[in-house]
Design a protein around this motif. Structure first.
Motif, PDB file in Angstrom:
ATOM      1  N   LYS A 126      -4.858  -0.973  -2.892  1.00  0.00           N
ATOM      2  CA  LYS A 126      -3.596  -1.375  -3.541  1.00  0.00           C
ATOM      3  C   LYS A 126      -3.836  -2.099  -4.853  1.00  0.00           C
ATOM      4  O   LYS A 126      -3.023  -2.064  -5.765  1.00  0.00           O
ATOM      5  N   ASP A 151      -1.684   2.729   2.499  1.00  0.00           N
ATOM      6  CA  ASP A 151      -1.173   1.421   2.930  1.00  0.00           C
ATOM      7  C   ASP A 151       0.010   1.694   3.871  1.00  0.00           C
ATOM      8  O   ASP A 151       0.903   2.489   3.532  1.00  0.00           O
ATOM      9  N   SER A 152       0.007   1.074   5.053  1.00  0.00           N
ATOM     10  CA  SER A 152       0.938   1.517   6.106  1.00  0.00           C
ATOM     11  C   SER A 152       2.410   1.422   5.688  1.00  0.00           C
ATOM     12  O   SER A 152       3.203   2.311   5.998  1.00  0.00           O
ATOM     13  N   GLU A 153       2.760   0.360   4.940  1.00  0.00           N
ATOM     14  CA  GLU A 153       4.156   0.192   4.523  1.00  0.00           C
ATOM     15  C   GLU A 153       4.576   1.312   3.563  1.00  0.00           C
ATOM     16  O   GLU A 153       5.683   1.839   3.654  1.00  0.00           O
ATOM     17  N   ASN A 218      -0.823 -10.500   0.444  1.00  0.00           N
ATOM     18  CA  ASN A 218      -0.890  -9.065   0.713  1.00  0.00           C
ATOM     19  C   ASN A 218       0.496  -8.434   0.538  1.00  0.00           C
ATOM     20  O   ASN A 218       0.632  -7.376  -0.064  1.00  0.00           O
ATOM     21  N   GLU A 222       1.837  -5.737  -2.189  1.00  0.00           N
ATOM     22  CA  GLU A 222       2.512  -4.522  -1.727  1.00  0.00           C
ATOM     23  C   GLU A 222       3.885  -4.332  -2.372  1.00  0.00           C
ATOM     24  O   GLU A 222       4.336  -3.198  -2.560  1.00  0.00           O
TER      25      GLU A 222
END
Ligand code: NAD
Ligand code: MG
Length: 393
Positions: A126, A151-153, A218, A222
Motif C-alpha cells: 500500500k 489489501d483486504s479492504e 494502517n 488505506e
C-alpha cells in the motif's frame, strides 16, 4: 497460464501467495522471487517452486544467496542483488503477473516498474500507492497495466464495485472497516511494548503493518490507498471499527444501499481473488459460519486516542507531498518503536511533528518521490534524536 514474479516472497503475504500458487500448478508458474535478506528461505522457495531467478535486496547477501542455492544443487538459478534487481524482476518479459508484497516505500520503484511494463499487478504494498498517488495511477493507465488490489479492504471494495456503473462509482461512498487493533478501547497508550503491539487479535501479519494496525496508521494509509485506487474524494470515505474482521469493507450507494463483502480472516482469499480475476479461484479458506459467529459489532474509531488516522485524512486533503511525508515519518517512527528507541505514543507525536515542519510540493517523477521519501526519513531520524519530547511518554 500466468507466469509470476513474487516480490517479498519471504514475508507474510509472500507465504500466503505461495500457498495459493501451490494449489494451482497448472494455472500459475512462479518464475522469480525476491526478498529483503533472508537468503536461506529464498533458496528453500526457489527449490520448492523451481524458479529461474532469485533476488535479494541487501547486496551484501549476494554471495550467501549463491551459496544457499549451490547447497541445494541450484547453481543454474540466476542470483541477483540490490534494489535495481527488484525493478528488473517487476518488468521482466518472462512474467505476465507481478505480486508486489514488499513492505514499505522500498516497494515504490518496483511498483512503478511493473506499471510501466504493463503487467498484471497484484498489489499488497500500500505504501507505493500512498507515495505514488496520481503519478502511479496515470502510469498504470498509460501503459495498459492492470492493478488488482490485494489489501483486504480494497479487494473487498473492488469486489463490491465490480459491475457498478460509472455514475454509481462517482456518487458512492466507501466504508473501510478496521479491526481496531490490539489496543481498541484503551484511552492510555503509555508503556506499550513492541511484543504487545505486534500481537494482532485477528490478522497474522509482518511486524511493520502490525504496529501500523495498533496505531490505526494502517487504516490511514488505506484511506489514501482507497482514494487513489477508486478515484473517490476523501469526504466520501468513511472508517468504522469492526473487531471481528468479517466484513472486509463496503460500498454505500446514493440511495443508502450498502454492498459489503464478507469472508474469513485469511489473506489467501483476497490474493486468490486477485490471481483468478475475473474468475473466482478457491483458495480453500475457511468458510464463514454466520450462525456460529452470531454477532458482528461496529463502532466509531477513537480519533483522540489514535490520532494517526485523522492525520492521514489531513495529509490527503493537504495534497502536495504530504502523504509521502506522513508515510516516511511513520516508517521511521514505527521502526524506532520496534527498536525500543521510541515509545508507542511517540509514533504519532513524531508523525505530527514531521507533518507540521516538513512541507513539500507534489513530486512529478519517480526519482522525485524517492528523493522526497529519503529526505523525510533523514529529517525524521534527526528530529527523533534532537527532540526528547518525542522520545518520552
Ligand atoms: P513482511 O514484513 O511479512 O514481509 C515483507 C517482505 O518484503 C519480506 O519478504 C521482506 O524480505 C521483503 N522486503 C523488505 N524490504 C525489502 C526491499 N528493500 N526489497 C525487497 N524486498 C524487501 O510484510 P507483510 O505483512 O507481508 O506485508 C507486505 C506488504 O503487504 C506491506 O506493504 C503491507 O502493508 C501489505 N499488506 C499486508 C497484509 C498482511 O496480512 N500481512 C495485509 C494487507 C496488506
Ligand atoms: Mg488492509
Amino acid at each position: 497460464m500466468q507466469t509470476i514474479s513474487l516480490l517479498g516472497a519471504t514475508g507474510s503475504i509472500g507465504a500466503s501467495t505461495l500457498d495459493v500458487i501451490r494449489r494451482y500448478p497448472n494455472d500459475y508458474r512462479l518464475v522469480s522471487i525476491a526478498g529483503g535478506r533472508r537468503v536461506e528461505e529464498l533458496a528453500d522457495i526457489a527449490e520448492a517452486f523451481q524458479v529461474e531467478t532469485v533476488a535479494v535486496a541487501d547486496v551484501t547477501q549476494l554471495d550467501a544467496l549463491k551459496a544457499a542455492l549451490a547447497k541445494r544443487n541450484l547453481s543454474h538459478v540466476e542470483a541477483l542483488a540490490g534494489n535495481d534487481a527488484m525493478e528488473k524482476l517487476a518488468s521482466d518479459k518472462r512474467v505476465t503477473t507481478v505480486v508486489q508484497a514488499i513492505v514499505g516505500a522500498a516497494g515504490v520503484a518496483p511498483t512503478f516498474a511493473a506499471a510501466k511494463a504493463g503487467k498484471r499487478l497484484l498489489l499488497a504494498n500500500k505504501e507505493s500507492v500512498v507515495c505514488g498517488g496520481a503519478l502511479l495511477m496515470d502510469t498504470i493507465k498509460a501503459n495498459g497495466a492492470t492493478l488488482l488490489p490485494v489489501d483486504s479492504e480494497h479487494n473487498a471494495i473492488f469486489q463490491c464495485l465490480d459491475g457498478a456503473r460509472d455514475d454509481a462509482r462517482q456518487t458512492c461512498r466507501l466504508l473501510l472497516t478496521a479491526s481496531g487493533g490490539p489496543f481498541r478501547g484503551r484511552k492510555d497508550l503509555r508503556g506499550i511494548t513492541p511484543e504487545e503491539a505486534v500481537a494482532h487479535p485477528k490478522w497474522s501479519m509482518g511486524a511493520k503493518i502490525s504496529v501500523d494496525s495498533a496505531t490505526l496508521m494502517n487504516k490511514g494509509l488505506e484511506v489514501i490507498e482507497a482514494h487513489w485506487l477508486f478515484d473517490v474524494t476523501p469526504d466520501r470515505i468513511d472508517v468504522v471499527v469492526h473487531p471481528q474482521s468479517v466484513v472486509h469493507s463496503a460500498v454505500v450507494h446514493e440511495d443508502g444501499s450498502m454492498i459489503a463483502q464478507l469472508g474469513a480472516t485469511d489473506m489467501r482469499h483476497p490474493i486468490a481473488y486477485a490471481m483468478g480475476y475475473p474468475k473466482r479461484l478457491d483458495a480453500k479458506t475457511e468458510r464463514l459460519d454466520l450462525a456460529r459467529i452470531a454477532t458482528l459489532t461496529f463502532e466509531a474509531p477513537d480519533l483522540e486516542t489514535f490520532p494517526l488516522l485523522k492525520m492521514a485524512f489531513e495529509a490527503l486533503e493537504a495534497g502536495g507531498g504530504a502523504s509521502i511525508v506522513l508515510n516516511a515519518a511513520n516508517e521511521i517512527a514505527n521502526a524506532a518503536f520496534l527498536a525500543r528507541e521510541l515509545p508507542f505514543t511517540g509514533i504519532a507525536r513524531t508523525v505530527r511533528h514531521m507533518l507540521d515542519t516538513f512541507k513539500a510540493p507534489a513530486p512529478t517523477s519517480v526519482d522525485e518521490i524517492l528523493a522526497l521519501d529519503e529526505a523525510v526519513r533523514a529529517a525524521t531520524r534527526e528530529a527523533i534524536a534532537a527532540n526528547p519530547s518525542l522520545r518520552t511518554e
